[in-house]
Write a protein that holds these residues in place. Sequence first.
Motif, mmCIF file in Angstrom:
data_model
loop_
_atom_site.group_PDB
_atom_site.id
_atom_site.type_symbol
_atom_site.label_atom_id
_atom_site.label_comp_id
_atom_site.label_asym_id
_atom_site.label_seq_id
_atom_site.Cartn_x
_atom_site.Cartn_y
_atom_site.Cartn_z
ATOM 1 N N ARG A 273 3.672 2.153 -3.626
ATOM 2 C CA ARG A 273 3.101 3.446 -3.990
ATOM 3 C C ARG A 273 1.793 3.205 -4.738
ATOM 4 N NH1 ARG A 273 4.811 8.825 -5.229
ATOM 5 N NH2 ARG A 273 6.785 8.378 -4.199
ATOM 6 N N SER A 274 0.761 3.971 -4.393
ATOM 7 C CA SER A 274 -0.523 3.838 -5.070
ATOM 8 C C SER A 274 -0.469 4.502 -6.439
ATOM 9 C CB SER A 274 -1.630 4.496 -4.244
ATOM 10 O OG SER A 274 -1.770 3.872 -2.994
ATOM 11 N N PRO A 275 -1.126 3.915 -7.432
ATOM 12 C CA PRO A 275 -1.247 4.596 -8.723
ATOM 13 C C PRO A 275 -1.918 5.956 -8.531
ATOM 14 C CG PRO A 275 -1.956 2.316 -8.903
ATOM 15 C CD PRO A 275 -1.757 2.582 -7.440
ATOM 16 N N GLY A 276 -1.316 6.988 -9.075
ATOM 17 C CA GLY A 276 -1.876 8.322 -8.943
ATOM 18 C C GLY A 276 -1.372 9.095 -7.745
ATOM 19 N N TYR A 277 -0.716 8.422 -6.795
ATOM 20 C CA TYR A 277 -0.161 9.127 -5.641
ATOM 21 C C TYR A 277 1.118 9.836 -6.070
ATOM 22 C CZ TYR A 277 2.401 9.855 -1.273
ATOM 23 O OH TYR A 277 3.126 10.409 -0.244
ATOM 24 N N GLU A 278 1.224 11.157 -5.804
ATOM 25 C CA GLU A 278 2.340 11.941 -6.308
ATOM 26 C C GLU A 278 3.240 12.496 -5.214
ATOM 27 O OE1 GLU A 278 0.645 14.925 -8.811
ATOM 28 O OE2 GLU A 278 -0.039 13.475 -10.330
ATOM 29 N N GLY A 279 2.977 12.161 -3.964
ATOM 30 C CA GLY A 279 3.817 12.666 -2.882
ATOM 31 C C GLY A 279 5.119 11.897 -2.756
ATOM 32 N N GLU A 280 5.915 12.300 -1.768
ATOM 33 C CA GLU A 280 7.140 11.566 -1.474
ATOM 34 C C GLU A 280 6.783 10.182 -0.930
ATOM 35 O OE1 GLU A 280 9.725 13.776 1.066
ATOM 36 O OE2 GLU A 280 9.562 15.622 -0.134
ATOM 37 N N THR A 281 7.720 9.259 -1.047
ATOM 38 C CA THR A 281 7.459 7.896 -0.583
ATOM 39 C C THR A 281 7.061 7.907 0.887
ATOM 40 O OG1 THR A 281 9.016 6.997 -2.183
ATOM 41 C CG2 THR A 281 8.430 5.595 -0.315
ATOM 42 N N ASP A 282 5.966 7.258 1.199
ATOM 43 C CA ASP A 282 5.349 7.288 2.532
ATOM 44 C C ASP A 282 5.924 6.188 3.403
ATOM 45 O OD1 ASP A 282 3.748 7.458 4.746
ATOM 46 O OD2 ASP A 282 1.875 7.036 3.702
ATOM 47 N N ASP A 283 6.619 6.581 4.479
ATOM 48 C CA ASP A 283 7.180 5.582 5.387
ATOM 49 C C ASP A 283 6.088 4.796 6.104
ATOM 50 O OD1 ASP A 283 6.571 8.021 6.604
ATOM 51 O OD2 ASP A 283 8.195 7.915 8.058
ATOM 52 N N ARG A 284 4.949 5.414 6.388
ATOM 53 C CA ARG A 284 3.852 4.704 7.046
ATOM 54 C C ARG A 284 3.355 3.550 6.184
ATOM 55 N NH1 ARG A 284 2.919 9.778 5.995
ATOM 56 N NH2 ARG A 284 2.607 11.401 7.564
ATOM 57 N N ALA A 285 3.176 3.835 4.901
ATOM 58 C CA ALA A 285 2.646 2.822 3.987
ATOM 59 C C ALA A 285 3.587 1.637 3.886
ATOM 60 C CB ALA A 285 2.414 3.440 2.608
ATOM 61 N N GLN A 286 4.909 1.905 3.828
ATOM 62 C CA GLN A 286 5.872 0.806 3.756
ATOM 63 C C GLN A 286 5.813 -0.033 5.039
ATOM 64 O OE1 GLN A 286 7.046 1.151 0.593
ATOM 65 N NE2 GLN A 286 5.994 3.144 0.732
ATOM 66 N N ALA A 287 5.671 0.658 6.178
ATOM 67 C CA ALA A 287 5.613 -0.055 7.458
ATOM 68 C C ALA A 287 4.417 -0.991 7.516
ATOM 69 C CB ALA A 287 5.549 0.944 8.609
ATOM 70 N N MET A 288 3.248 -0.511 7.082
ATOM 71 C CA MET A 288 2.058 -1.343 7.168
ATOM 72 C C MET A 288 2.102 -2.486 6.154
ATOM 73 S SD MET A 288 0.882 -0.011 9.755
ATOM 74 C CE MET A 288 -0.299 -1.349 9.874
ATOM 75 N N ALA A 289 2.791 -2.286 5.026
ATOM 76 C CA ALA A 289 2.965 -3.397 4.086
ATOM 77 C C ALA A 289 3.772 -4.512 4.731
ATOM 78 C CB ALA A 289 3.655 -2.898 2.819
ATOM 79 N N VAL A 290 4.793 -4.144 5.512
ATOM 80 C CA VAL A 290 5.604 -5.150 6.212
ATOM 81 C C VAL A 290 4.779 -5.835 7.296
ATOM 82 C CG1 VAL A 290 7.594 -5.482 7.732
ATOM 83 C CG2 VAL A 290 7.791 -3.994 5.725
ATOM 84 N N LEU A 291 4.121 -5.051 8.126
ATOM 85 C CA LEU A 291 3.428 -5.611 9.289
ATOM 86 C C LEU A 291 2.198 -6.418 8.901
ATOM 87 C CD1 LEU A 291 3.759 -2.579 11.725
ATOM 88 C CD2 LEU A 291 5.129 -4.672 11.656
ATOM 89 N N SER A 292 1.575 -6.085 7.787
ATOM 90 C CA SER A 292 0.437 -6.877 7.321
ATOM 91 C C SER A 292 0.880 -8.220 6.763
ATOM 92 C CB SER A 292 -0.344 -6.102 6.252
ATOM 93 O OG SER A 292 0.459 -5.913 5.089
#
Length: 743
Positions: free
Chosen positions: A548-567
């Motif tokens: 999660r980015s500092p300051g990001y207040e939305g629900e946990t982003d499945d896209r962001a988790q996916a790209m963290a894995v694939l990167s």
Amino acid sequence: MNRLMLALILLCLSGNLQMSIAEEADRTGVRPWKAKWINTELCQSATNTWLVYRKSFEVATPPGELIARIAADSKYWLWINDRMVVFEGGLKRGPSPSSTYYDPVDIAPYLRSGTNTIAVLLWHFGKDGFSHLNSGRAALLFEAIAPGLEIISDETWQCAVYNAYQNTEAPFPNYRLPESNIRFDARQAINGWNRMDFEGTLPDAQPVGKAGEGPWGDLVERPIPQWKDSGLLPYASVRESSDGDTLFCRLPYNAQITPYLKVDAEPGKTIHIQMDNYEGGGARNVRAEYITREGVQEYESYGWMNGHEVYYIIPDGVKVLEVRYRETGYDAEFAGSFHCDDPFFNELWKRSARTLYITMRDSYMDCPDRERAQWWGDEVNELGETFYALSPSGQKLALKGIHELMNWQREDGSLYAPVPSGNWGKELPLQMLASVGWYGFYTHYFFSGDSSFVPVIYDRLHRYLHEVWQVDQQGLAIERPGGWSWGDWGEHIDMGVLTNCWYYLALKAEKAFADQLGKRADAEEIGQMMREMERHFDARFWTGSCYRSPGYEGETDDRAQAMAVLSGLASADKYPALIEVFRKACHASPYMEKYVLEALCEMDAADLALERMRRRYARMLDYTEYTTLFEGWGIGPEGFGGGTINHAWSGGPLTVLSQLICGIEPAEPGFRVFTVNPRLGSLSEASAEVPTHWGTIRVDLRKKGRNLDVTLQVPEGIRARVMARDGSVKEFPSGKHRVKIPF
């Protein structure tokens, strides 16, 4: 000076000229053009202008080969001696902001001894679009030269504006399309204008410019094949409306078609023709009108449309004798396949492949109705699917797109899509990172084995990643809004995490290219940047249960988790927590869902990937009348961005099923060595065929107890590596093999 001396001087000059032309061709590899761009005095190059051209000439003995180089702004149809040679030639302009494509066409098979006639119908779009840059000048360029034979466009041709082709009244196609609606008034037809026995006359053509000069600019050879052409076909079914004024003509699948009709009619009756998805994604696309003359007549509207059904709206006073259609499209075959013991995934793969094909033509496009535009986020998904679905000729379209994207780079180093475009210019930073990075440029290179573009684009790629993009003191990428700060459709998009993952993957691709080109200093610098990102990524973004980015207040982003894995920035110890995120978070659009599914397979959670794939795509497959996949998860309010029913980015399951579930991936460029690393999950059996330049790879997988029975066909000249869950690897040469591995 006597006549003999003058003749000798002219002969010498002619010989020197021929030698200089030959020398120039030897030096550059391209013969200089002698032809001129031509149109006619009455041509004002207005929007939706149509021109006809004729040229008669003598041939003593037809050559074995005669390559004509043909350019047009914007499209052309070519007949020679009453035979159709090219149906819709030309590519939308341009390969760069200052150039135009030309077609090489072998016309020798259509020539004969004696008098020959060339006829050309030209369509000038006359306006910009998201896929075309208008030159502002309707014209034709034609050149075919062989020993003793020279056919070049000049003042000896004939040319006229074809006034039977007209604009319709409103509504018009939406602003993204350079194409216009087409009305044809048969009462103004020039009967037989394209036939050898034409008895009429046309005005003399006028040269309006030299090849290689403005406004058309440099000439670039067409890098993709001419379209496939089915010829005229009967519809799958035809039914009438209850009042009898409309014919509903069903196609076998969502296709790019041109409609045909034959009628017996009173004069001046207007027949309207459009597709079932005329308002594709909420925006109007193209339609056609035909105004009858008296008697029996036939007509084919040459502007392609797409959909599942064609509507012919017939007025009183018209008797329909026949309706047909012509399917045209990119010249590639459905050479790949996937099959398993679950019909849902078989149908999903099939619709993904059809969606891929309907979004290919002059370029990859997001959708064939609303935009026809080369959005590179879509293209990244498409080019990956092509390797598993289509014959190798399909791979040329991505290469064309790579060169176009880099040729349109701005002076400040930024990149944007869609290009070519005359009325768009906003950079979408994350789409550009995806394009030039691991899933875009690098995937095309590694899967195709074609590295020809790498030295051509490398310096511009390096400039984009290191001058346009900046990193902070910890080496992490600084978010950039660009022209449109867009990470995906939908909600709960964590741009900070996504930016760093996409930037890391772009650096990863660039480093591989630097190593390939022997740029050691660049490779070391890029490697150091990647190591800095690896050191600081978790400290900035990992919360203990998700990224999660500092300051990001939305629900946990499945896209962001996916790209963290694939990167690779997410280490394996994070996987259990991330898998729990994917069980609950479903924010990704079909565009980014592909990466979520891939991440689950990477984390050895193929069961969850298949379960999630079924859950997310079930709504689309419930629409049994459609053969393609949607822009969003449903239609209308359930869609995104207008919600087209044939959207390129939705076909990610095709890649996941073939590449990851069946496990077929290249281990060396171009599949010279490939791996089979199956992740069947809940499936009991699956099989896939993967077309390569070497031949077709075939893999059959069946669970038997605690083992997996693997049968594979390895084409001549390449090798296979079968990977087992225990880490063991078995290598196989070309031929058919069968092996059991622990599952």
